[in-house]
Scaffold this active site. Structure first.
Site, PDB file in Angstrom:
ATOM      1  N   LYS A   1       0.874  -1.183   0.000  1.00 51.01           N
ATOM      2  CA  LYS A   1       0.000   0.000   0.000  1.00 51.01           C
ATOM      3  C   LYS A   1       0.915   1.238   0.000  1.00 51.01           C
ATOM      4  O   LYS A   1       1.449   1.622   1.029  1.00 51.01           O
ATOM      5  CB  LYS A   1      -0.901  -0.006   1.239  1.00 51.01           C
ATOM      6  CG  LYS A   1      -1.592   1.328   1.552  1.00 51.01           C
ATOM      7  CD  LYS A   1      -2.504   1.818   0.451  1.00 51.01           C
ATOM      8  CE  LYS A   1      -3.185   3.135   0.841  1.00 51.01           C
ATOM      9  NZ  LYS A   1      -2.249   4.295   0.765  1.00 51.01           N
TER      10      LYS A   1
ATOM     11  N   GLU B   1       9.669   2.100  10.758  1.00 49.81           N
ATOM     12  CA  GLU B   1      10.672   3.138  10.528  1.00 49.81           C
ATOM     13  C   GLU B   1       9.921   4.462  10.515  1.00 49.81           C
ATOM     14  O   GLU B   1       9.247   4.782   9.531  1.00 49.81           O
ATOM     15  CB  GLU B   1      11.410   2.881   9.217  1.00 49.81           C
ATOM     16  CG  GLU B   1      12.175   1.564   9.221  1.00 49.81           C
ATOM     17  CD  GLU B   1      12.728   1.190   7.851  1.00 49.81           C
ATOM     18  OE1 GLU B   1      12.590   1.988   6.902  1.00 49.81           O
ATOM     19  OE2 GLU B   1      13.304   0.097   7.735  1.00 49.81           O
TER      20      GLU B   1
ATOM     21  N   CYS C   1      13.434  11.273   6.294  1.00 42.43           N
ATOM     22  CA  CYS C   1      13.386  11.089   7.745  1.00 42.43           C
ATOM     23  C   CYS C   1      14.751  11.284   8.392  1.00 42.43           C
ATOM     24  O   CYS C   1      14.840  11.552   9.592  1.00 42.43           O
ATOM     25  CB  CYS C   1      12.822   9.710   8.092  1.00 42.43           C
ATOM     26  SG  CYS C   1      13.768   8.339   7.387  1.00 42.43           S
TER      27      CYS C   1
ATOM     28  N   GLU D   1       8.842  17.279  14.429  1.00 41.50           N
ATOM     29  CA  GLU D   1       9.363  17.038  13.085  1.00 41.50           C
ATOM     30  C   GLU D   1       8.629  17.923  12.082  1.00 41.50           C
ATOM     31  O   GLU D   1       7.400  17.906  11.994  1.00 41.50           O
ATOM     32  CB  GLU D   1       9.184  15.559  12.708  1.00 41.50           C
ATOM     33  CG  GLU D   1       9.779  15.221  11.354  1.00 41.50           C
ATOM     34  CD  GLU D   1       9.563  13.764  10.956  1.00 41.50           C
ATOM     35  OE1 GLU D   1      10.476  13.177  10.359  1.00 41.50           O
ATOM     36  OE2 GLU D   1       8.484  13.225  11.267  1.00 41.50           O
TER      37      GLU D   1
END
Length: 490
Positions: free
Chosen positions: A182, A257, A291, A393
């Site tokens: 997905k 992750e 990331c 973030e």
């Protein structure tokens, strides 16, 4: 500046066939805001079909292949991806607006490399053997065999679409699992091309399934499905927490992750020019949409003024423009929604009292790109470590520069975050590098470099940055479970 896509309608791939959906939504080019294709919206019935076909494939020809036969097939996948490389490049650029240089040198080559690397590693992925002897004199042979988890749901993000999808699909298939991929609704095009490649090289039906669509409903239904055996996810920490709750009832293996709020530490003994170039790269690569990108920079007081001035010059020299334009480093952010999010953090930084060294807004082109999702590379300073801008973030081309005075201080400040993914140290003192690196609460520390990866090395984070490790034997150990067999010796 348009790019070719696999098809104006992007379909799901289920049980060896591309299938139409009842509903489609627009795929938007972030360069100019124009529609480039329509993406299928999968429904629960189609997800059920994908899961059922995967279960059947486990019992069929796929489950009977040897490791070498599986790995040979993975090499064929990689070979075909290379043959269709230009199509993958065009599709990735159309979806993301990334620069041609990045897509040509990182994203697309790594997609094929992932299949080759994990295929080769899987050939020698062996178990353990022990001769057991009890105090009473009984003897036994204990050995382990590696068995696939079964049906693995792979949920991949939009920032490195093909690279991170294949990072999971390749080892999962190498270990004998069947996969339901997905991808992000923002970047589905290369996933459809990958499904075409799977079809072309003769991957048995049901082994690889592709589910497209928006929103958490599809993710919830897929990850909590009773016949899905494991879930691997790359993306935002909040989404990871949500998936964790969804899979908890089934107690399924997970590999996450997740996000990062990564730091760079520049010590006084660093090679200043290398450190500036490295921090500029780690901050602005892919518009900060990685990331692993740096969002906080800690610079020793002795060199702070020179460092900040040189970093400002690097940011000012960045060329922003069309992805295929010569010398362009920065394209747009992935979507209007994400542009609005990053601009909201720019405004928050102003509200919190930040000093804007450069940037802080949206570039003006006076052409179609003004309808796109571009944003200025930005450097700020003057905030406290606990300000929201330094704790949350952002995922954009921005870093905050702070000054530090000693080693213990900067270690404590770098660790003052709920995240723990990566850190980059810049120092010419090898003892300092070895001394400081293990004290940083992250899964990955770079010294005098950034984004230099070995596919065999463990990758992952701590705290809100993830659970588990992937890469090399760590991926194989996740996607295949050892079964111990104990045989008594008379």
């Amino acid at each position: 500046m348009s790019a070719s896509l696999p098809h104006p309608l992007l379909h799901c791939y289920i049980d060896g066939q591309f299938v139409a959906s009842d509903c489609y939504f627009d795929n938007i080019n972030p360069v100019n805001g124009q529609k480039i294709s329509e993406i299928a919206e999968a429904n629960n019935r189609q997800i059920d079909m994908a899961v059922q076909s995967a279960r059947q494939a486990l019992k069929g020809p796929w489950g009977k292949l040897t490791v070498n036969q599986r790995c040979d097939l993975l090499h064929k996948i990689a070979d075909r991806m290379v043959e269709r490389q230009q199509e993958f490049i065009d599709a990735e650029i159309a979806d993301t607006g990334k620069s041609l240089h990045q897509v040509q040198t990182i994203d697309i080559p790594r997609g094929a490399a992932n299949f080759r690397a994990f295929a080769d590693m899987a050939r020698t992925h062996s178990g353990e053997t022990f001769i057991t002897e009890t105090p009473s004199g009984e003897k036994a042979l204990n050995y382990s065999v590696n068995k696939p988890l079964g049906v693995v749901a792979v949920i991949s993000p939009w920032n490195l679409p093909l690279l991170l999808a294949t990072w999971k699909v390749a080892p999962a298939l190498a270990c004998g699992n069947c996969v339901i991929l997905k991808p992000s609704e923002e970047t589905s095009s290369t996933a459809v091309l990958l499904a075409q490649v799977m079809d072309e090289v003769g991957v048995p039906k049901g082994v690889f399934n592709l589910i497209l669509g928006r929103g958490k409903h599809i993710g919830d239904y897929l990850t909590s499905h009773a016949s899905v055996d494991a879930v691997t996810f790359t993306g935002a920490s909040a989404t990871g927490q949500h998936i964790m709750r969804a899979v908890s009832q089934g107690v399924k293996p997970i590999s996450f992750e997740l996000g990062g709020k990564n730091s760079a530490i520049v010590f006084a003994d660093a090679d200043l020019d290398k450190a500036v170039a490295g921090v500029a790269r780690s901050t602005f690569t892919n518009c900060g949409q990685v990331c692993l990108c740096t969002e906080k920079v800690f610079v020793h007081r002795e060199i702070a003024d020179d460092f900040i001035e040189k970093l400002k010059q690097q940011a000012a020299a960045i060329k922003i423009g069309y992805p295929k334009e010569e010398g362009v480093l920065l394209g747009p952010l992935v979507s209007k929604q994400h542009q609005e999010k990053v601009l909201a953090y720019y405004q928050l930084a102003k509200d919190e009292g930040a000093n804007f060294i450069i940037g802080g807004g949206v570039p003006k082109f006076h052409d179609e790109r003004d309808q796109g999702c571009y944003i200025e590379p930005t450097i700020i300073s003057g905030l406290e470590d606990n300000n929201r801008v330094n704790q949350e973030e952002i995922f954009g081309p921005i870093c905050h520069v702070s000054i530090f005075d000693d080693e213990d201080e900067v270690i404590e400040r770098v660790n003052n975050t709920p995240y723990g993914l990566a850190c980059a140290l810049w120092t010419e003192n090898v003892s300092r590098a070895h001394r400081v690196s293990p004290q940083i609460d992250v899964g990955l520390v770079w010294v005098n470099t950034w984004f230099l990866r070995d596919l065999r090395a463990p990758f992952g984070g701590v705290k809100l940055s993830g659970i588990g490790r992937e890469g090399g034997k760590h991926s194989l150990n996740f996607y295949a479970e050892p079964v111990n067999i104990c045989i008594k010796i008379d």
